[in-house]
Design a protein around this motif. Structure first.
Motif, PDB file in Angstrom:
ATOM      1  N   HIS A   1      -5.709   5.998  -1.634  1.00  0.00           N
ATOM      2  CA  HIS A   1      -4.880   6.060  -0.459  1.00  0.00           C
ATOM      3  C   HIS A   1      -3.471   5.539  -0.683  1.00  0.00           C
ATOM      4  CE1 HIS A   1      -6.308   2.050  -0.655  1.00  0.00           C
ATOM      5  NE2 HIS A   1      -5.561   1.470   0.333  1.00  0.00           N
TER       6      HIS A   1
ATOM      7  N   HIS B   1      -2.818   4.409  -4.615  1.00  0.00           N
ATOM      8  CA  HIS B   1      -3.609   3.341  -5.304  1.00  0.00           C
ATOM      9  C   HIS B   1      -5.003   3.267  -4.621  1.00  0.00           C
ATOM     10  CE1 HIS B   1      -2.507   1.462  -1.391  1.00  0.00           C
ATOM     11  NE2 HIS B   1      -3.560   0.351  -1.801  1.00  0.00           N
TER      12      HIS B   1
ATOM     13  N   LEU C   1      -9.764  -1.461   7.575  1.00  0.00           N
ATOM     14  CA  LEU C   1      -8.476  -1.438   8.282  1.00  0.00           C
ATOM     15  C   LEU C   1      -8.271  -1.409   9.724  1.00  0.00           C
ATOM     16  CD1 LEU C   1      -5.534  -2.495   7.069  1.00  0.00           C
ATOM     17  CD2 LEU C   1      -4.949  -0.016   7.123  1.00  0.00           C
TER      18      LEU C   1
ATOM     19  N   THR D   1      -1.685   6.661   7.291  1.00  0.00           N
ATOM     20  CA  THR D   1      -2.379   6.617   5.955  1.00  0.00           C
ATOM     21  C   THR D   1      -2.857   7.949   5.773  1.00  0.00           C
ATOM     22  OG1 THR D   1      -2.422   4.453   6.724  1.00  0.00           O
ATOM     23  CG2 THR D   1      -3.703   5.146   4.728  1.00  0.00           C
TER      24      THR D   1
ATOM     25  N   ARG E   1       4.381  -2.803  12.812  1.00  0.00           N
ATOM     26  CA  ARG E   1       3.219  -2.668  12.454  1.00  0.00           C
ATOM     27  C   ARG E   1       2.264  -3.591  12.152  1.00  0.00           C
ATOM     28  NH1 ARG E   1       0.205   0.135   7.806  1.00  0.00           N
ATOM     29  NH2 ARG E   1      -0.627   1.922   8.354  1.00  0.00           N
TER      30      ARG E   1
ATOM     31  N   ARG F   1      -7.041  -6.656   7.710  1.00  0.00           N
ATOM     32  CA  ARG F   1      -7.583  -5.812   6.834  1.00  0.00           C
ATOM     33  C   ARG F   1      -8.754  -6.642   5.947  1.00  0.00           C
ATOM     34  NH1 ARG F   1      -6.379  -5.551   1.000  1.00  0.00           N
ATOM     35  NH2 ARG F   1      -6.446  -3.493   0.088  1.00  0.00           N
TER      36      ARG F   1
ATOM     37  N   ALA G   1       0.112   4.170   2.131  1.00  0.00           N
ATOM     38  CA  ALA G   1       0.483   4.282   3.606  1.00  0.00           C
ATOM     39  C   ALA G   1       2.206   4.732   3.468  1.00  0.00           C
ATOM     40  CB  ALA G   1       0.568   2.561   3.812  1.00  0.00           C
TER      41      ALA G   1
ATOM     42  N   GLY H   1       0.903  -1.221   0.284  1.00  0.00           N
ATOM     43  CA  GLY H   1       0.144  -0.067  -0.120  1.00  0.00           C
ATOM     44  C   GLY H   1       0.839   1.285  -0.133  1.00  0.00           C
TER      45      GLY H   1
HETATM   46  C1  SIN Z   1      -3.844  -0.639   2.361  1.00  0.00           C
HETATM   47  O1  SIN Z   1      -3.189  -0.131   1.095  1.00  0.00           O
HETATM   48  O2  SIN Z   1      -4.862  -1.175   2.146  1.00  0.00           O
HETATM   49  C2  SIN Z   1      -3.050  -0.399   3.511  1.00  0.00           C
HETATM   50  C3  SIN Z   1      -2.973   0.889   3.909  1.00  0.00           C
HETATM   51  C4  SIN Z   1      -1.973   0.845   5.282  1.00  0.00           C
HETATM   52  O3  SIN Z   1      -1.535  -0.151   5.529  1.00  0.00           O
HETATM   53  O4  SIN Z   1      -2.153   1.956   5.975  1.00  0.00           O
END
Ligand code: SIN
Length: 306
Positions: A279, A116, A131, A143, A290, A294, A281, A112
């Motif tokens: 979004h 995307h 999430l 994020t 971390r 999800r 990350a 992520g």
């Molecule tokens: C994702 O793109 O679904 C993950 C986003 C994240 O880990 O903050």
């Protein structure tokens, strides 16, 4: 026309329902749902949560006590589980994907990490993603989301009419290519945080062609469906023609004025509507673990707006 100087419609107001209230996170999008436990939602509260999600594009809940089974139940209220290409899921919970970066992992690429929308290479990309932050670094690992309805609305009428008949080719070729290159450079390190591919690679490469300007099936809002990771071409155009246009659209979409940024805490749950936002990350917390859980909801075939 200077896009930065353009007046943006300001409409990310609080959602005032009978059962839930929200507090906006930023002017462009995002809202915190106040004083509610996801595990105890009534049907009436859930219906308002869906409305709040369409309104804010991304909503989040602090201080949640959410088991894996509770997350599955919450996800299924939105619809059936979506397909995930990147993991087999958690033991006994195949539809809950662990998104974990260990404290010892030093990878140039995280799950992520690029701008995307989730799995748009599928014919029916996820409508909603959820999430749950389980273990969060003391700082970093935020994020950020971008409102692709506002991004569409701030384009000039001429640009909108040029884009409206186009179809975008969404493929995982960049992700798979980067994973292969990283695996060759440093064979002992995990390639993308701690994840591996689970879906048929050829189908991810082939991907899907979707309307570049799509209409939300519930709210009817019109948005720009494009990203930096999976949008690799425009149907009927050469690479040389489509690349500058896609680069412009990504640069346009990812302006700060369309964004909101969430600082995670343990037990925060974020829910976003993949059809109307992008979004990413941040990979800025080496040395800290971390762990996120999800789930995604299966979406519909994207509908062209015009
Ligand atoms: C994702 O793109 O679904 C993950 C986003 C994240 O880990 O903050």
């Amino acid at each position: 026309m200077n896009l930065i100087d353009q007046q943006q419609p300001y409409r990310n107001a609080p959602f005032e329902g009978e059962h839930i209230q929200t507090k906006p996170l930023a002017a462009a999008m995002g809202g915190e749902v106040l004083d509610i436990q996801i595990a105890d939602l009534t049907e009436k509260s859930f219906l308002e949560i869906e409305k709040a999600l369409h309104h804010h594009k991304m909503i989040f809940f602090r201080k949640q006590s959410l088991s894996l089974a509770d997350q599955e139940t919450f996800t299924l209220r939105f619809g059936e589980f979506g397909t995930d290409a990147y993991t087999k899921g958690m033991t006994g919970h195949p539809d809950v994907q662990p998104v974990i970066k260990e404290a010892s992992t030093k990878s140039k690429m995280i799950f992520g990490g690029g701008w995307h929308t989730d799995s748009p290479f599928l014919a029916q990309p996820p409508s909603v993603s959820i999430l749950h932050g389980v273990e969060i670094p003391p700082y970093g690992g935020d994020t950020i989301w971008y409102n692709s309805v506002l991004a569409y609305e701030s384009l000039s009428p001429t640009m909108r009419s040029i884009l409206s008949p186009l179809r975008v080719h969404m493929s995982a070729q960049n992700v798979i290519g980067s994973m292969k290159a990283l695996a060759q450079d440093s064979p002992s390190e995990p390639t993308m945080s701690d994840m591996e591919l689970e879906l048929d690679v050829q189908s991810m490469l082939d991907g899907s062609y979707h309307p570049l300007i799509r209409k939300h099936p519930v709210s009817g809002e019109v948005s720009l469906y494009c990203d930096a990771v999976y949008a690799v071409g425009l149907q009927g155009m050469t690479d040389r023609e489509s690349r500058p246009l896609l680069e412009f659209l990504v640069a346009h979409l990812t302006q700060e004025m369309f964004s909101c940024r969430l600082r995670w805490e343990p037990h925060t749950v974020a829910v976003w509507d993949n059809r109307i936002c992008l979004h990413r990350a941040f990979n800025d917390y080496d040395g800290y673990r971390r762990e996120m859980h999800r789930t995604t909801v299966k979406g519909e075939t994207p509908i062209a707006a015009f």
